[in-house]
Design a protein around this motif. Structure first.
Motif, PDB file in Angstrom:
ATOM      1  N   ARG A 363       0.834  -1.208   0.000  1.00 40.67           N
ATOM      2  CA  ARG A 363       0.000   0.000   0.000  1.00 40.67           C
ATOM      3  C   ARG A 363       0.862   1.248   0.000  1.00 40.67           C
ATOM      4  O   ARG A 363       0.585   2.228  -0.678  1.00 40.67           O
ATOM      5  N   LEU A 364       1.925   1.160   0.800  1.00 41.56           N
ATOM      6  CA  LEU A 364       2.870   2.281   0.871  1.00 41.56           C
ATOM      7  C   LEU A 364       3.443   2.550  -0.512  1.00 41.56           C
ATOM      8  O   LEU A 364       3.549   3.692  -0.971  1.00 41.56           O
ATOM      9  N   TYR A 365       3.768   1.432  -1.183  1.00 38.22           N
ATOM     10  CA  TYR A 365       4.352   1.535  -2.521  1.00 38.22           C
ATOM     11  C   TYR A 365       3.343   2.147  -3.489  1.00 38.22           C
ATOM     12  O   TYR A 365       3.671   3.024  -4.287  1.00 38.22           O
ATOM     13  N   GLU A 366       2.051   1.672  -3.347  1.00 40.36           N
ATOM     14  CA  GLU A 366       1.009   2.211  -4.228  1.00 40.36           C
ATOM     15  C   GLU A 366       0.872   3.709  -4.006  1.00 40.36           C
ATOM     16  O   GLU A 366       0.758   4.483  -4.949  1.00 40.36           O
ATOM     17  N   GLN A 367       0.886   4.074  -2.695  1.00 40.78           N
ATOM     18  CA  GLN A 367       0.779   5.504  -2.371  1.00 40.78           C
ATOM     19  C   GLN A 367       1.906   6.277  -3.008  1.00 40.78           C
ATOM     20  O   GLN A 367       1.717   7.325  -3.616  1.00 40.78           O
ATOM     21  N   LEU A 368       3.115   5.700  -2.848  1.00 41.83           N
ATOM     22  CA  LEU A 368       4.307   6.345  -3.414  1.00 41.83           C
ATOM     23  C   LEU A 368       4.175   6.493  -4.916  1.00 41.83           C
ATOM     24  O   LEU A 368       4.513   7.520  -5.494  1.00 41.83           O
ATOM     25  N   LYS A 369       3.634   5.390  -5.533  1.00 44.66           N
ATOM     26  CA  LYS A 369       3.478   5.388  -6.978  1.00 44.66           C
ATOM     27  C   LYS A 369       2.510   6.499  -7.384  1.00 44.66           C
ATOM     28  O   LYS A 369       2.771   7.245  -8.325  1.00 44.66           O
ATOM     29  N   GLU A 370       1.407   6.566  -6.616  1.00 45.87           N
ATOM     30  CA  GLU A 370       0.416   7.603  -6.913  1.00 45.87           C
ATOM     31  C   GLU A 370       1.036   8.980  -6.785  1.00 45.87           C
ATOM     32  O   GLU A 370       0.904   9.824  -7.659  1.00 45.87           O
ATOM     33  N   GLN A 371       1.763   9.150  -5.634  1.00 42.91           N
ATOM     34  CA  GLN A 371       2.385  10.456  -5.399  1.00 42.91           C
ATOM     35  C   GLN A 371       3.374  10.775  -6.503  1.00 42.91           C
ATOM     36  O   GLN A 371       3.452  11.896  -6.996  1.00 42.91           O
ATOM     37  N   SER A 372       4.129   9.718  -6.865  1.00 42.36           N
ATOM     38  CA  SER A 372       5.147   9.925  -7.887  1.00 42.36           C
ATOM     39  C   SER A 372       4.493  10.291  -9.219  1.00 42.36           C
ATOM     40  O   SER A 372       4.983  11.147  -9.954  1.00 42.36           O
ATOM     41  N   LEU A 373       3.312   9.631  -9.494  1.00 38.00           N
ATOM     42  CA  LEU A 373       2.585   9.953 -10.733  1.00 38.00           C
ATOM     43  C   LEU A 373       2.121  11.401 -10.712  1.00 38.00           C
ATOM     44  O   LEU A 373       2.244  12.129 -11.699  1.00 38.00           O
ATOM     45  N   GLU A 374       1.554  11.778  -9.519  1.00 34.48           N
ATOM     46  CA  GLU A 374       1.086  13.163  -9.387  1.00 34.48           C
ATOM     47  C   GLU A 374       2.230  14.137  -9.590  1.00 34.48           C
ATOM     48  O   GLU A 374       2.122  15.135 -10.285  1.00 34.48           O
ATOM     49  N   LEU A 375       3.365  13.771  -8.939  1.00 43.02           N
ATOM     50  CA  LEU A 375       4.554  14.623  -9.049  1.00 43.02           C
ATOM     51  C   LEU A 375       4.983  14.756 -10.500  1.00 43.02           C
ATOM     52  O   LEU A 375       5.309  15.837 -10.978  1.00 43.02           O
ATOM     53  N   ARG A 376       4.973  13.574 -11.167  1.00 44.95           N
ATOM     54  CA  ARG A 376       5.410  13.578 -12.576  1.00 44.95           C
ATOM     55  C   ARG A 376       4.477  14.460 -13.402  1.00 44.95           C
ATOM     56  O   ARG A 376       4.917  15.207 -14.257  1.00 44.95           O
ATOM     57  N   LYS A 377       3.139  14.319 -13.087  1.00 53.21           N
ATOM     58  CA  LYS A 377       2.163  15.114 -13.830  1.00 53.21           C
ATOM     59  C   LYS A 377       2.465  16.601 -13.611  1.00 53.21           C
ATOM     60  O   LYS A 377       2.542  17.378 -14.568  1.00 53.21           O
ATOM     61  N   ALA A 378       2.668  16.927 -12.298  1.00 51.85           N
ATOM     62  CA  ALA A 378       2.943  18.323 -11.969  1.00 51.85           C
ATOM     63  C   ALA A 378       4.216  18.778 -12.661  1.00 51.85           C
ATOM     64  O   ALA A 378       4.302  19.877 -13.220  1.00 51.85           O
ATOM     65  N   HIS A 379       5.188  17.870 -12.632  1.00 49.26           N
ATOM     66  CA  HIS A 379       6.486  18.186 -13.240  1.00 49.26           C
ATOM     67  C   HIS A 379       6.336  18.426 -14.738  1.00 49.26           C
ATOM     68  O   HIS A 379       6.857  19.382 -15.302  1.00 49.26           O
ATOM     69  N   ASP A 380       5.523  17.505 -15.384  1.00 50.20           N
ATOM     70  CA  ASP A 380       5.312  17.635 -16.821  1.00 50.20           C
ATOM     71  C   ASP A 380       4.621  18.957 -17.152  1.00 50.20           C
ATOM     72  O   ASP A 380       4.993  19.645 -18.099  1.00 50.20           O
ATOM     73  N   GLU A 381       3.579  19.250 -16.298  1.00 42.15           N
ATOM     74  CA  GLU A 381       2.856  20.503 -16.538  1.00 42.15           C
ATOM     75  C   GLU A 381       3.804  21.691 -16.429  1.00 42.15           C
ATOM     76  O   GLU A 381       3.806  22.593 -17.257  1.00 42.15           O
ATOM     77  N   LEU A 382       4.619  21.619 -15.347  1.00 40.37           N
ATOM     78  CA  LEU A 382       5.568  22.707 -15.098  1.00 40.37           C
ATOM     79  C   LEU A 382       6.534  22.841 -16.263  1.00 40.37           C
ATOM     80  O   LEU A 382       6.828  23.940 -16.749  1.00 40.37           O
ATOM     81  N   GLU A 383       6.980  21.656 -16.702  1.00 41.92           N
ATOM     82  CA  GLU A 383       7.958  21.644 -17.795  1.00 41.92           C
ATOM     83  C   GLU A 383       7.338  22.254 -19.053  1.00 41.92           C
ATOM     84  O   GLU A 383       7.977  23.029 -19.754  1.00 41.92           O
ATOM     85  N   GLN A 384       6.041  21.880 -19.267  1.00 43.21           N
ATOM     86  CA  GLN A 384       5.366  22.408 -20.444  1.00 43.21           C
ATOM     87  C   GLN A 384       5.251  23.925 -20.344  1.00 43.21           C
ATOM     88  O   GLN A 384       5.500  24.645 -21.303  1.00 43.21           O
ATOM     89  N   ARG A 385       4.882  24.351 -19.085  1.00 45.40           N
ATOM     90  CA  ARG A 385       4.742  25.796 -18.901  1.00 45.40           C
ATOM     91  C   ARG A 385       6.084  26.497 -19.118  1.00 45.40           C
ATOM     92  O   ARG A 385       6.166  27.534 -19.752  1.00 45.40           O
ATOM     93  N   VAL A 386       7.149  25.840 -18.568  1.00 43.60           N
ATOM     94  CA  VAL A 386       8.497  26.425 -18.733  1.00 43.60           C
ATOM     95  C   VAL A 386       8.842  26.492 -20.213  1.00 43.60           C
ATOM     96  O   VAL A 386       9.360  27.498 -20.701  1.00 43.60           O
ATOM     97  N   GLU A 387       8.471  25.377 -20.929  1.00 38.36           N
ATOM     98  CA  GLU A 387       8.771  25.342 -22.362  1.00 38.36           C
ATOM     99  C   GLU A 387       8.059  26.474 -23.100  1.00 38.36           C
ATOM    100  O   GLU A 387       8.656  27.177 -23.920  1.00 38.36           O
ATOM    101  N   GLU A 388       6.727  26.621 -22.735  1.00 35.82           N
ATOM    102  CA  GLU A 388       5.964  27.686 -23.399  1.00 35.82           C
ATOM    103  C   GLU A 388       6.567  29.051 -23.114  1.00 35.82           C
ATOM    104  O   GLU A 388       6.762  29.866 -23.999  1.00 35.82           O
TER     105      GLU A 388
END
Ligand code: ADP
Length: 671
Positions: A363-388
């Motif tokens: 469960r901890l791992y799943e949570q981490l995975k979820e958090q990591s996915l969220e982080l990645r999403k946020a990171h991707d969004e940020l990266e896209q914004r930075v790119e723009e």
């Protein structure tokens, strides 16, 4: 005394009496007396010896009796030992027929002694081992066999159950080595077997726990871990079982995660999201719960037919617990009524703890995975914004850079045009001054030249005449020569003025550059000598002729030579070089074409010209000679070179001398 001994004694006594009688009778018959006496004496000795033998015999008898007594005691002791030995002993003939057995053996075999006599031992041995036993007997006829032979002993009396036993056998042979008896040691190993089973079971439990642990460590996939867990649990129980795992989700509802040997659909349909009465008890007590028969358990209120339909009878549930929190329930059902042993309960509890840990980690791992996915999403969004943003910035930057470059270009253009206008203004100003001065100068020069030319001609003529009439050794020779030189210089100035104000019409003819150079040098040789100047001429062979006015060309060369000589007042080297080169040029229509150019270089070793003065030296009236020069020499040279469609250039650095270049176009020789 023994009765046998008595009898022997009595016989001896009667023999003695009969001997006495014989003695008496021998005394009565003197004829045979001697012979009789002899016989009697011998007889008497024999009797004595017999007496001794009897005595010895008696002693021997006593010893024998004592030995017999001892043997009886030993035998009794042996029998006691034999009977009360903790193991069962059997004595058989070589063919396995029982001859004797101790108590323990009878106990083990569960029969009376009479029953055992002459019974073949094989009747007590499990049927599956009969062949092995016969083979053993056959081998024992000849071979000594050591070790234990394990079998199952069939109890006879009261229909007792068979039990595991070991047999050890010892051969007894006669002095000729023939087998006469077999001694068997029978041990009941039921307890040992039980202990071994317990050890085996513990071992299986440990192995199952280790396997589960390995599986838990090797993956974080919850479903995979649980499936493996149930598979291992099934392997552990030596009878058919079904098993389930349910977990509380975030909303505290029981989720159906894994089941084994129960129809998935049926199971999921049966159980609601909250634990039943038994489940609640496990969650509350945080301890294992056992129900002997779940089908008849009074706590069941929900669909007991589910258990009947799936043939689930006995029930063992353990809480899946970690850090004091119950994460879910692990249940095992048997297919037949069963009493769960302490070991089984302990095993399932152990598995429960491990499973809880795996679930927690997963469960901890799943949570981490979820958090990591969220982080990645946020990171991707940020990266896209930075790119723009970067793209925007780059565009703005490019625009800015373009604007700056444009501004720079305009500024440069402005600066250049300003420079051009300044130069133009300067030129115009210079030209204005010049034209202004020239007007006056033209008039001045005309009268000046006229006035000075004649006296100068006279001075020059006279001084030359006087110099020619004097020996070099004459004390006035130097002075006359000086007068001549100065007069020459003055005439040059006057002529320059003339030329500048009223330039002569040029007359172009083919000119041999080498020839004109040599003539000019020779003309100025006195001047060079005086100034201690060495001249060098370096001409490329086969120089083409140039098309020039020889007078004007000489004037240019004299002007440049004079300047060089004046620059090298303390001596130096003046080199004249000439070479022809092919250079790029424009034809009349402005197209590129290759042209031959002849360049004359006049190179001195004087002090050179500072960069701040270089741009001005061709300007009319520019002079650094403070009254000694008119500043017209170079501007006249430039004008003459232009007249010749050539040009004049200069290279000079302070301290490195000065070189003037005269570039003449060489006319193409048409075949
Ligand atoms: P003038 O010789 O009358 O000064 P020119 O037009 O011949 O006028 O020369 C202009 C100036 O150029 C000179 O005053 C001098 O400063 C400089 N100049 C010309 N030739 C040389 C040279 N070979 N070495 C150094 N300076 C020179």
């Amino acid at each position: 005394m023994e009765p046998g001994d008595n009898r022997l004694h009595q016989q001896l006594q009667s023999a003695r009496e009969r001997l006495q009688d014989l003695y008496r009778r021998a005394e009565a018959s003197p004829a045979q007396r001697e012979l009789l006496e002899e016989a009697l004496a011998e007889l008497s000795i024999s009797l004595e010896e017999l007496q001794v033998s009897v005595e010895e015999m008696r002693q021997y008898n006593d010893e024998l009796a004592a030995a017999q007594e001892e043997t009886a005691v030993e035998h009794r002791r042996y029998r006691e030992l034999f009977d009360f030995a903790p193991a069962g002993y059997l004595v058989t003939d070589p063919w396995g027929n029982i001859q004797d057995a101790n108590r323990q053996a009878k106990e083990i075999l569960g029969v009376f002694q009479e029953y055992l006599a002459h019974k073949p031992m094989i009747t007590f041995i499990a049927e599956r081992d009969h062949k092995r036993f016969r083979d053993l007997l056959a081998k024992l006829l000849t071979d000594d066999l050591s070790g234990e032979w394990e079998t199952e002993i069939l109890r006879r009396r009261n229909g007792g159950a068979p039990f595991p036993a070991t047999l050890s056998v010892f051969r007894v042979c006669d002095p000729q080595g023939r087998l006469i008896r077999l001694l068997w040691l029978v041990r009941n190993i039921t307890e040992r077997k039980k202990a071994e089973d317990v050890v085996q079971q513990s071992l299986r439990r440990v192995i199952a726990l280790r396997d589960i642990n390995d599986a838990i460590m090797s993956t974080l996939d919850l479903q995979q871990v649980l499936d493996f867990l149930l598979e291992k649990i099934e392997q552990f129980f030596p009878y058919p079982i079904a098993s389930t795992v349910r977990l509380f989700n975030r909303d505290k509802r029981l989720e159906y995660l894994a089941c084994r040997n129960i129809k998935d659909e049926d199971w999921k349909n049966y159980h609601p999201g909250s634990p039943g009465a038994r489940g609640q008890e496990v969650v509350r007590t945080k301890a294992p719960l056992v129900v002997r028969n779940i089908q008849t358990d009074s706590r069941i209120i929900r669909r007991p037919d589910f258990y009947r339909r799936n043939n689930l009878v006995s029930y063992l549930a353990v809480p899946l617990m970690t850090k004091g929190e119950v994460l879910g329930l692990l249940c095992v059902y048997t297919k037949a009524e069963h009493e769960f042993s302490d070991q089984e309960i302990a095993f399932l509890s152990g598995v429960g703890s491990q499973a809880a840990l795996a679930i927690y980690n997963s469960r901890l791992y799943e949570q981490l995975k979820e958090q990591s996915l969220e982080l990645r999403k946020a990171h991707d969004e940020l990266e896209q914004r930075v790119e723009e943003r970067t793209a925007d910035l780059t565009k703005v930057n490019d625009d800015l850079r373009f604007e700056i470059a444009e501004r720079q270009r305009v500024e440069d253009e402005l600066r250049r045009s300003e420079e051009r206008s300044r130069n133009l203004a300067k030129q115009l100003e210079g030209q204005l001054i010049i034209s202004d001065r020239l007007v006056t100068l033209g008039e001045l020069a005309a009268s000046f030249a006229h006035e000075f030319n004649n006296p100068l001609a006279i001075i020059l003529g006279l001084s030359q005449e006087m110099r020619l009439g004097l020996e070099r050794s004459d004390p006035h020779y130097e002075s006359i020569t000086a007068i001549e030189q100065e007069a020459l210089r003055c005439r040059k100035i006057v002529l320059d003025l003339f030329d500048f104000v009223r330039p002569k019409e040029a007359t172009f003819t083919p000119v041999d550059v080498g020839e004109i150079l040599h003539k000019t040098i020779s003309l100025l040789s006195v001047q060079y000598k005086k100034s201690n100047i060495k001249t060098v001429v370096d001409l490329e062979p086969d120089l083409p002729p140039i098309f020039a006015d020889p007078q004007q060309l000489r004037q240019v060369l004299i002007n440049l030579s004079f300047n060089a000589a004046e620059a090298m007042a303390d001596g130096g080297t003046l080199a004249f070089r000439a070479a022809a080169n092919r250079v790029a040029a424009k034809d009349h229509s402005g197209n590129d074409e290759a042209q031959v150019e002849l360049t004359i270089a006049i190179c001195d070793t004087g002090p050179g010209i500072g960069p701040e003065l270089l741009p001005d030296i061709f300007r009319p009236f520019f002079s650094t000679k403070k009254g000694k020069g008119m500043g017209l020499g170079l501007s006249i040279c430039e004008r003459i070179m232009k007249t010749h469609r050539g040009r004049i250039s200069v290279e000079s650095r302070p301290g490195e001398g000065t070189t003037f270049y005269l570039h003449f176009p060489v006319p193409e020789v048409k075949e």
